[in-house]
Motif scaffolding. Structure first.
Motif, mmCIF file in Angstrom:
data_model
loop_
_atom_site.group_PDB
_atom_site.id
_atom_site.type_symbol
_atom_site.label_atom_id
_atom_site.label_comp_id
_atom_site.label_asym_id
_atom_site.label_seq_id
_atom_site.Cartn_x
_atom_site.Cartn_y
_atom_site.Cartn_z
ATOM 1 N N UNK A 43 -1.972 2.466 2.069
ATOM 2 C CA UNK A 43 -1.842 2.966 0.589
ATOM 3 C C UNK A 43 -1.236 3.047 -0.405
ATOM 4 N N UNK A 44 -0.112 2.771 -0.488
ATOM 5 C CA UNK A 44 1.133 3.136 -0.641
ATOM 6 C C UNK A 44 2.014 1.846 -1.611
ATOM 7 N N UNK A 45 1.284 0.625 -0.550
ATOM 8 C CA UNK A 45 1.724 -0.610 -1.505
ATOM 9 C C UNK A 45 1.066 -1.030 -1.949
ATOM 10 N N UNK A 46 -0.209 -0.876 -1.494
ATOM 11 C CA UNK A 46 -1.102 -1.095 -2.073
ATOM 12 C C UNK A 46 -1.305 -1.151 -3.434
ATOM 13 N N UNK A 47 -1.637 -0.026 -3.743
ATOM 14 C CA UNK A 47 -1.035 0.532 -4.641
ATOM 15 C C UNK A 47 0.449 0.418 -5.801
ATOM 16 N N UNK A 48 1.008 0.543 -5.088
ATOM 17 C CA UNK A 48 2.389 0.786 -5.800
ATOM 18 C C UNK A 48 3.054 -1.072 -6.651
ATOM 19 N N UNK A 49 1.707 -1.998 -5.113
ATOM 20 C CA UNK A 49 2.465 -3.623 -5.190
ATOM 21 C C UNK A 49 1.426 -4.622 -6.286
ATOM 22 N N UNK A 50 -0.060 -3.511 -6.522
ATOM 23 C CA UNK A 50 -1.696 -4.590 -6.403
ATOM 24 C C UNK A 50 -1.776 -5.315 -5.545
ATOM 25 N N UNK A 52 -3.824 -7.043 -3.505
ATOM 26 C CA UNK A 52 -5.413 -7.838 -3.419
ATOM 27 C C UNK A 52 -6.391 -8.556 -3.809
ATOM 28 N N UNK A 53 -5.838 -9.160 -3.063
ATOM 29 C CA UNK A 53 -6.326 -10.745 -2.272
ATOM 30 C C UNK A 53 -6.489 -10.799 -1.293
ATOM 31 N N UNK A 54 -7.190 -11.467 -0.390
ATOM 32 C CA UNK A 54 -7.930 -11.867 0.906
ATOM 33 C C UNK A 54 -6.097 -11.703 1.474
ATOM 34 N N UNK A 55 -5.622 -13.292 1.489
ATOM 35 C CA UNK A 55 -4.118 -13.230 1.942
ATOM 36 C C UNK A 55 -2.812 -12.396 2.390
ATOM 37 N N UNK A 56 -2.778 -11.630 0.717
ATOM 38 C CA UNK A 56 -2.280 -10.160 0.873
ATOM 39 C C UNK A 56 -2.497 -9.766 1.671
ATOM 40 N N UNK A 57 -3.870 -9.192 1.680
ATOM 41 C CA UNK A 57 -4.688 -7.754 2.384
ATOM 42 C C UNK A 57 -4.179 -8.067 4.106
ATOM 43 N N UNK A 58 -4.888 -9.252 4.703
ATOM 44 C CA UNK A 58 -4.462 -9.940 5.336
ATOM 45 C C UNK A 58 -2.625 -9.415 6.348
ATOM 46 N N UNK A 59 -1.698 -9.531 5.344
ATOM 47 C CA UNK A 59 -0.087 -10.106 5.319
ATOM 48 C C UNK A 59 0.120 -8.473 5.681
ATOM 49 N N UNK A 60 -0.686 -7.687 4.844
ATOM 50 C CA UNK A 60 -0.231 -5.861 4.907
ATOM 51 C C UNK A 60 -1.181 -5.443 5.848
ATOM 52 N N UNK A 114 5.033 -10.853 1.722
ATOM 53 C CA UNK A 114 4.210 -10.831 0.452
ATOM 54 C C UNK A 114 5.075 -10.333 -0.674
ATOM 55 N N UNK A 115 6.625 -10.901 -0.455
ATOM 56 C CA UNK A 115 7.874 -11.265 -1.788
ATOM 57 C C UNK A 115 7.699 -10.078 -1.991
ATOM 58 N N UNK A 116 7.845 -8.388 -1.546
ATOM 59 C CA UNK A 116 8.245 -7.466 -2.053
ATOM 60 C C UNK A 116 9.298 -7.025 -1.726
ATOM 61 N N UNK A 117 10.312 -7.903 -2.083
ATOM 62 C CA UNK A 117 11.326 -7.465 -2.770
ATOM 63 C C UNK A 117 12.142 -7.972 -4.103
ATOM 64 N N UNK A 118 10.220 -8.067 -4.608
ATOM 65 C CA UNK A 118 10.834 -7.732 -6.273
ATOM 66 C C UNK A 118 10.862 -5.831 -6.905
ATOM 67 N N UNK A 119 11.073 -6.044 -8.219
ATOM 68 C CA UNK A 119 10.741 -5.002 -8.379
ATOM 69 C C UNK A 119 8.836 -4.222 -8.485
ATOM 70 N N UNK A 120 8.662 -2.706 -7.886
ATOM 71 C CA UNK A 120 7.371 -2.700 -7.623
ATOM 72 C C UNK A 120 6.830 -2.562 -9.695
ATOM 73 N N UNK A 121 5.317 -2.616 -9.710
ATOM 74 C CA UNK A 121 4.503 -3.101 -11.252
ATOM 75 C C UNK A 121 5.317 -2.026 -12.563
ATOM 76 N N UNK A 122 4.951 -0.733 -11.043
ATOM 77 C CA UNK A 122 5.533 0.258 -11.966
ATOM 78 C C UNK A 122 6.565 0.763 -12.868
ATOM 79 N N UNK A 123 7.061 1.230 -13.965
ATOM 80 C CA UNK A 123 8.115 1.718 -14.862
ATOM 81 C C UNK A 123 8.242 2.835 -14.275
#
Length: 131
Positions: A43-50, A52-60, A114-123
């Motif tokens: 939940x934290x990763x889906x919410x923080x990084x938005x 939503x795509x099927x491939x991203x959800x499978x990797x998650x 998932x390229x989650x080494x980038x900044x999250x989408x929220x400020x």
């Protein structure tokens, strides 16, 4: 002709009247079979990084399953001890240490995919991005 490959459908659940905290629509529900801790990570990763795509959800999902496997191994190693003695009196590492290591590598690899080494989408305040 229909595609013969089955696509995993991830159920979504409305959150706060169908809108996620970031206001980006519905949030994908964590897959069944995950521990409560892994579902919180999901939940934290889906919410923080938005995600939503099927491939991203499978990797998650792979990430969360590897996380659960790693935690299971850590609990067993803590209970049994890191080192055991075999029938010849020789000490050896717990058999699950390699499984724990492989699960950790899989978990971290999926985050990298998932390229989650980038900044999250929220400020918000926190560590600045890397250069």
């Amino acid at each position: 002709m229909k595609n013969s490959l089955a696509v995993t459908q991830f159920p979504v659940r409305p959150r706060d009247k169908g809108v996620s905290k970031a206001g980006q629509g519905v949030m994908a529900k964590a897959p069944a079979g995950l521990s409560a801790e892994a579902k919180r990570r999901w939940r934290a990763l889906v919410e923080e990084y938005q995600i939503t795509d099927a491939a991203g959800l499978q990797i998650l999902q792979t990430h969360c399953e590897a996380f659960d496997r790693m935690r299971d191994c850590q609990r067993a190693i803590k209970k049994d001890g890191l080192v055991s003695t075999d029938r010849f009196g020789q000490q050896k590492a717990h058999v699950l240490t390699s499984v724990e290591r492989d699960a950790r590598v899989s978990m971290l690899s999926s985050l990298k995919q998932l390229n989650l080494d980038i900044e999250p989408l929220r400020d918000r305040p926190g560590r600045p991005g890397g250069a």
